[in-house]
Write a protein that holds these residues in place. Structure first.
Motif, mmCIF file in Angstrom:
data_model
loop_
_atom_site.group_PDB
_atom_site.id
_atom_site.type_symbol
_atom_site.label_atom_id
_atom_site.label_comp_id
_atom_site.label_asym_id
_atom_site.label_seq_id
_atom_site.Cartn_x
_atom_site.Cartn_y
_atom_site.Cartn_z
ATOM 1 N N THR A 16 28.057 40.976 38.688
ATOM 2 C CA THR A 16 28.972 40.895 37.556
ATOM 3 C C THR A 16 30.440 40.951 37.978
ATOM 4 O OG1 THR A 16 28.613 43.282 37.280
ATOM 5 C CG2 THR A 16 27.394 41.802 35.815
ATOM 6 N N ASP A 17 30.695 41.166 39.281
ATOM 7 C CA ASP A 17 32.075 41.014 39.760
ATOM 8 C C ASP A 17 32.601 39.612 39.484
ATOM 9 O OD1 ASP A 17 32.218 43.585 40.640
ATOM 10 O OD2 ASP A 17 31.887 43.121 42.765
ATOM 11 N N LEU A 18 31.679 38.678 39.221
ATOM 12 C CA LEU A 18 32.086 37.322 38.850
ATOM 13 C C LEU A 18 33.006 37.341 37.643
ATOM 14 C CD1 LEU A 18 31.688 34.240 39.361
ATOM 15 C CD2 LEU A 18 29.745 34.359 37.771
ATOM 16 N N GLY A 19 32.806 38.287 36.741
ATOM 17 C CA GLY A 19 33.673 38.396 35.566
ATOM 18 C C GLY A 19 35.109 38.712 35.944
ATOM 19 N N PHE A 20 35.311 39.577 36.956
ATOM 20 C CA PHE A 20 36.672 39.864 37.419
ATOM 21 C C PHE A 20 37.310 38.616 38.029
ATOM 22 C CE2 PHE A 20 34.875 44.187 37.412
ATOM 23 C CZ PHE A 20 35.907 44.883 36.795
ATOM 24 N N LEU A 21 36.525 37.873 38.815
ATOM 25 C CA LEU A 21 37.070 36.686 39.475
ATOM 26 C C LEU A 21 37.460 35.600 38.478
ATOM 27 C CD1 LEU A 21 34.566 36.506 42.478
ATOM 28 C CD2 LEU A 21 37.025 36.966 42.630
ATOM 29 N N LEU A 22 36.664 35.449 37.429
ATOM 30 C CA LEU A 22 36.934 34.409 36.434
ATOM 31 C C LEU A 22 37.861 34.883 35.322
ATOM 32 C CD1 LEU A 22 33.352 32.882 36.022
ATOM 33 C CD2 LEU A 22 35.285 31.882 37.258
ATOM 34 N N HIS A 23 38.140 36.188 35.300
ATOM 35 C CA HIS A 23 38.969 36.782 34.242
ATOM 36 C C HIS A 23 38.320 36.585 32.866
ATOM 37 C CE1 HIS A 23 42.632 37.460 36.805
ATOM 38 N NE2 HIS A 23 42.004 36.553 37.535
ATOM 39 N N LYS A 24 37.013 36.636 32.828
ATOM 40 C CA LYS A 24 36.267 36.484 31.571
ATOM 41 C C LYS A 24 35.185 37.563 31.521
ATOM 42 C CE LYS A 24 38.566 32.744 30.570
ATOM 43 N NZ LYS A 24 39.602 33.013 31.593
ATOM 44 N N SER A 108 43.856 31.265 36.419
ATOM 45 C CA SER A 108 44.082 32.393 37.337
ATOM 46 C C SER A 108 43.028 32.434 38.434
ATOM 47 C CB SER A 108 44.092 33.717 36.559
ATOM 48 O OG SER A 108 45.172 33.751 35.644
ATOM 49 N N ALA A 109 41.783 32.132 38.070
ATOM 50 C CA ALA A 109 40.717 32.129 39.065
ATOM 51 C C ALA A 109 40.954 31.059 40.122
ATOM 52 C CB ALA A 109 39.368 31.910 38.385
ATOM 53 N N MET A 110 41.478 29.901 39.731
ATOM 54 C CA MET A 110 41.758 28.828 40.687
ATOM 55 C C MET A 110 42.863 29.228 41.654
ATOM 56 S SD MET A 110 41.452 25.499 38.178
ATOM 57 C CE MET A 110 41.792 24.293 39.466
ATOM 58 N N LYS A 111 43.765 30.084 41.220
ATOM 59 C CA LYS A 111 44.840 30.555 42.095
ATOM 60 C C LYS A 111 44.385 31.675 43.022
ATOM 61 C CE LYS A 111 48.558 29.499 38.802
ATOM 62 N NZ LYS A 111 49.636 30.083 37.961
ATOM 63 N N GLY A 112 43.174 32.203 42.794
ATOM 64 C CA GLY A 112 42.696 33.316 43.602
ATOM 65 C C GLY A 112 43.363 34.617 43.245
ATOM 66 N N ALA A 113 43.795 34.752 41.976
ATOM 67 C CA ALA A 113 44.471 35.972 41.524
ATOM 68 C C ALA A 113 43.480 36.886 40.819
ATOM 69 C CB ALA A 113 45.616 35.613 40.571
ATOM 70 N N CYS A 114 43.542 38.180 41.147
ATOM 71 C CA CYS A 114 42.704 39.174 40.476
ATOM 72 C C CYS A 114 43.389 40.527 40.575
ATOM 73 C CB CYS A 114 41.312 39.215 41.111
ATOM 74 S SG CYS A 114 40.160 40.301 40.241
ATOM 75 N N PRO A 115 44.377 40.772 39.719
ATOM 76 C CA PRO A 115 45.125 42.037 39.804
ATOM 77 C C PRO A 115 44.233 43.282 39.681
ATOM 78 C CG PRO A 115 46.241 40.474 38.363
ATOM 79 C CD PRO A 115 44.892 39.899 38.655
ATOM 80 N N ALA A 116 43.179 43.200 38.861
ATOM 81 C CA ALA A 116 42.322 44.363 38.664
ATOM 82 C C ALA A 116 41.525 44.706 39.920
ATOM 83 C CB ALA A 116 41.373 44.114 37.492
ATOM 84 N N ARG A 117 41.094 43.686 40.655
ATOM 85 C CA ARG A 117 40.331 43.890 41.891
ATOM 86 C C ARG A 117 40.877 42.940 42.949
ATOM 87 N NH1 ARG A 117 35.051 45.573 40.997
ATOM 88 N NH2 ARG A 117 34.844 45.498 43.275
ATOM 89 N N GLY A 122 39.345 37.178 48.103
ATOM 90 C CA GLY A 122 39.235 36.804 49.502
ATOM 91 C C GLY A 122 37.830 36.890 50.065
ATOM 92 N N ARG A 123 36.925 37.503 49.336
ATOM 93 C CA ARG A 123 35.556 37.652 49.806
ATOM 94 C C ARG A 123 34.738 36.404 49.498
ATOM 95 N NH1 ARG A 123 34.091 43.724 47.569
ATOM 96 N NH2 ARG A 123 35.610 44.891 48.830
ATOM 97 N N VAL A 124 33.863 36.087 50.413
ATOM 98 C CA VAL A 124 32.913 34.994 50.188
ATOM 99 C C VAL A 124 31.629 35.585 49.633
ATOM 100 C CG1 VAL A 124 31.566 33.193 51.298
ATOM 101 C CG2 VAL A 124 33.918 33.595 52.022
ATOM 102 N N ARG A 125 31.098 34.977 48.575
ATOM 103 C CA ARG A 125 29.858 35.451 47.975
ATOM 104 C C ARG A 125 28.973 34.242 47.680
ATOM 105 N NH1 ARG A 125 31.246 39.198 44.326
ATOM 106 N NH2 ARG A 125 29.100 39.255 43.563
ATOM 107 N N PRO A 126 27.661 34.448 47.563
ATOM 108 C CA PRO A 126 26.775 33.311 47.258
ATOM 109 C C PRO A 126 27.159 32.670 45.928
ATOM 110 C CG PRO A 126 25.513 35.252 47.919
ATOM 111 C CD PRO A 126 26.916 35.715 47.697
ATOM 112 N N THR A 187 29.536 30.175 51.917
ATOM 113 C CA THR A 187 30.772 30.188 52.709
ATOM 114 C C THR A 187 32.013 29.788 51.924
ATOM 115 O OG1 THR A 187 30.402 27.899 53.440
ATOM 116 C CG2 THR A 187 29.498 29.666 54.819
ATOM 117 N N VAL A 188 31.856 29.277 50.696
ATOM 118 C CA VAL A 188 32.995 28.784 49.923
ATOM 119 C C VAL A 188 33.447 29.857 48.936
ATOM 120 C CG1 VAL A 188 33.837 26.993 48.362
ATOM 121 C CG2 VAL A 188 32.154 26.422 50.134
ATOM 122 N N ARG A 189 34.735 30.158 48.940
ATOM 123 C CA ARG A 189 35.277 31.113 47.981
ATOM 124 C C ARG A 189 35.280 30.490 46.583
ATOM 125 N NH1 ARG A 189 40.534 32.951 48.254
ATOM 126 N NH2 ARG A 189 41.095 30.782 48.651
#
Length: 525
Positions: A16-24, A108-117, A122-126, A187-189
């Motif tokens: 569910t960290d995906l929610g932080f990355l997508l800001h949704k 924001s997700a396309m810019k790689g921004a995540c102020p909360a986390r 920068g981490r790669v995840r499946p 391997t893709v962010r």
């Protein structure tokens, strides 16, 4: 029009960290207004082990028609049939409309921004991205699943692409132009994945629903930063993304080539695209005191004298800058073929304008061509010339890169004659405006004394089977010599030394003398 993004995780690193990355937020359904309908973001599944975010784009066909791009083929003019304005694949197939929605919803997700986390982007995840229907048009360039693989596999994706039948009830009708796509990667962010989709969805479709303006070049390069310049299909991607507008495609390809060369040399683009002096001409320092002719003019005259002595007809000006030497070569009919090479596209544009190439007669224009290239790489275009000129070029290279240039010019291209000019560091003390210990130009990596230049030219000549003659250029000083030193390399009829067949390695390359000045600066040609 639908797309899903899935990832896996654990209790320690929940999916569910995906929610932080997508800001949704996974617990909410959110709605966004786009120029052609409404986008909805929701999570069909949200747990520690698996989380899936879905983007549903509800296109308004009437609004699409009113904006003038609703004929289903992205052509922008009147449709062949009035019905096609309302009956087309735009509401259902992922295309440039979905790309714009991605940029709107996940900016924001396309810019790689995540102020909360901040550690997450920068981490790669499946990742697994699924698109049920994507137009994959060929237009003479190959289409279908093969095109999907050509675009995504070089970026590190495992591609599952299946052609969709026109009608499953009538298999004899064959396949449609649409494919079902699933992309998987470890391997893709996520930010890179979204940027890649933003570019490649319109490329697959081969069309855009809006007018392609010049600012699309900047959008392409921004979204393609870090991956497009090295992509084996960058020409196809650029051409199709920019709707085959030739002028925009050429501008984008020039900038991508600069980015590729800069990355190969581990330098910034601005460092290699610097052949054009941004200072006003009256601020550029040629000599400590105005005199006629200038040192640059004397330098060009000395080069022309050397070329005429050798009988050269086809000449390559390597590192041609703004084309001053080419202009002199064009004045002499004995030079029948002239090639100007520079890594800087700005310099080549300035050279073309100053030389007035578009105004030359057909016969004159056939004598000269300007191409972009890096002199530290072998280039088949440089072969077959009688002479090559390196006028105030070598001092702009870092010393470790110099053996690569030596091989590319003397070993691979092998013209009968090579003319090299470079500043004489000893003469710098005669420049009243030059601080002690400084070099003549901010981009010079080194400047050699006469002994250092003599040592280098002798080793290069011996390694590649040339003879060399050194000549002074400019006013002679009894103590420090002339301001410019020129080396005239010529290839004997019967070389006395075998020619290396492979590029030298640092262990076998001729030793380059160490400059006596700080390697930080150059001088206008």
């Amino acid at each position: 029009m639908f797309m899903s993004i899935s990832t896996t995780g654990s209790a320690e690193a929940p999916a569910t960290d995906l929610g932080f990355l997508l800001h949704k937020h996974p617990g909410k359904v959110q709605r966004f207004t786009t120029s052609h309908g409404e986008a909805h973001v929701f999570y069909p599944e949200a747990g520690d082990e698996l989380c899936t975010a879905a983007l549903l784009l509800d296109i308004d066909p009437i609004a699409l028609v009113r904006k003038g791009r609703g004929d289903g083929r992205g052509r922008g003019g009147s449709p062949d049939f009035a019905l096609s304005q309302y009956v087309n694949d735009r509401p259902y197939a992922a295309s440039s409309l979905l790309a714009v929605a991605l940029r709107t919803v996940f900016r924001s997700a396309m810019k790689g921004a995540c102020p909360a986390r901040p550690e997450l982007p920068g981490r790669v995840r499946p990742l697994r991205i699924e698109l049920p229907a994507v137009p994959a048009n060929g237009a003479g360039e190959g289409g279908g699943p093969a095109l999907v693989a050509r675009l995504f596999e070089p970026l590190g994706w495992r591609v599952e692409a299946t052609a969709i039948a026109l009608d499953e009830s009538f298999p004899e009708w064959g396949e449609s132009r649409h494919v079902r796509i699933a992309l998987s990667s470890d391997t893709v962010r996520l930010a890179d994945a979204l940027q890649q989709l933003y570019v490649l969805l319109p490329v697959l479709d081969g069309a855009k629903h809006y007018w392609v303006a010049p600012d699309e070049v900047d959008k392409l390069l921004a979204a393609g930063q870090g991956w497009l310049a090295a992509h084996p299909e960058r020409a196809l991607i650029t051409r199709r993304y920019l709707a085959r507008r030739w002028s925009l495609t050429r501008a984008a390809m020039e900038r991508l080539e600069l980015a590729r060369l800069a990355e190969a040399d581990d330098r910034e683009v601005e460092e290699i695209d610097n052949a054009v002096d941004d200072r006003p001409e009256d601020e550029a320092r040629e000599q400590p005191e105005p005199r006629q002719p200038s040192l640059a003019e004397q330098r060009r005259a000395a080069i022309l004298t050397a070329l005429r002595e050798t009988g050269a007809a086809r000449v390559a000006d390597l590192g041609c800058g703004q084309g001053e030497l080419i202009g002199e070569l064009l004045k002499d009919a004995r030079f029948t073929g002239i090639l100007g090479v520079d890594v800087s596209t700005r310099a080549l544009r300035v050279a073309s304008r100053k030389l007035g190439l578009e105004r030359l007669s057909e016969r004159q224009a056939a004598r000269v061509s300007l191409v972009q290239g890096a002199l530290t790489y072998t280039d088949a275009r440089l072969k077959g010339f009688d002479a090559a000129v390196l006028c105030e070029v070598i001092e702009h290279l870092d010393l470790p890169r110099l053996p690569a240039l030596e091989y590319a010019v003397f070993g691979a291209a092998r013209p009968r004659t090579v003319v090299v000019t470079t500043p004489n560091a000893e003469y710098n003390v005669r420049w009243d405006s030059l601080p002690a210990g400084a070099v003549r130009h901010a981009d010079h990596r080194f400047e050699w004394s006469r002994d250092e230049f003599r040592a280098w030219t002798g080793k290069v000549a011996a390694a590649y089977g040339y003879t060399v003659e050194l000549r002074p250029v400019g006013p002679q000083d009894e103590e420090v010599g002339a301001p410019t030193q020129l080396a005239l390399f010529t290839m004997p009829t019967m070389p006395t030394t075998s020619t290396p067949t492979t590029a030298p390695t640092p262990a076998t390359a001729p030793t380059t003398p160490t400059p006596t000045t700080t390697p930080e600066g150059g001088e206008p040609r």
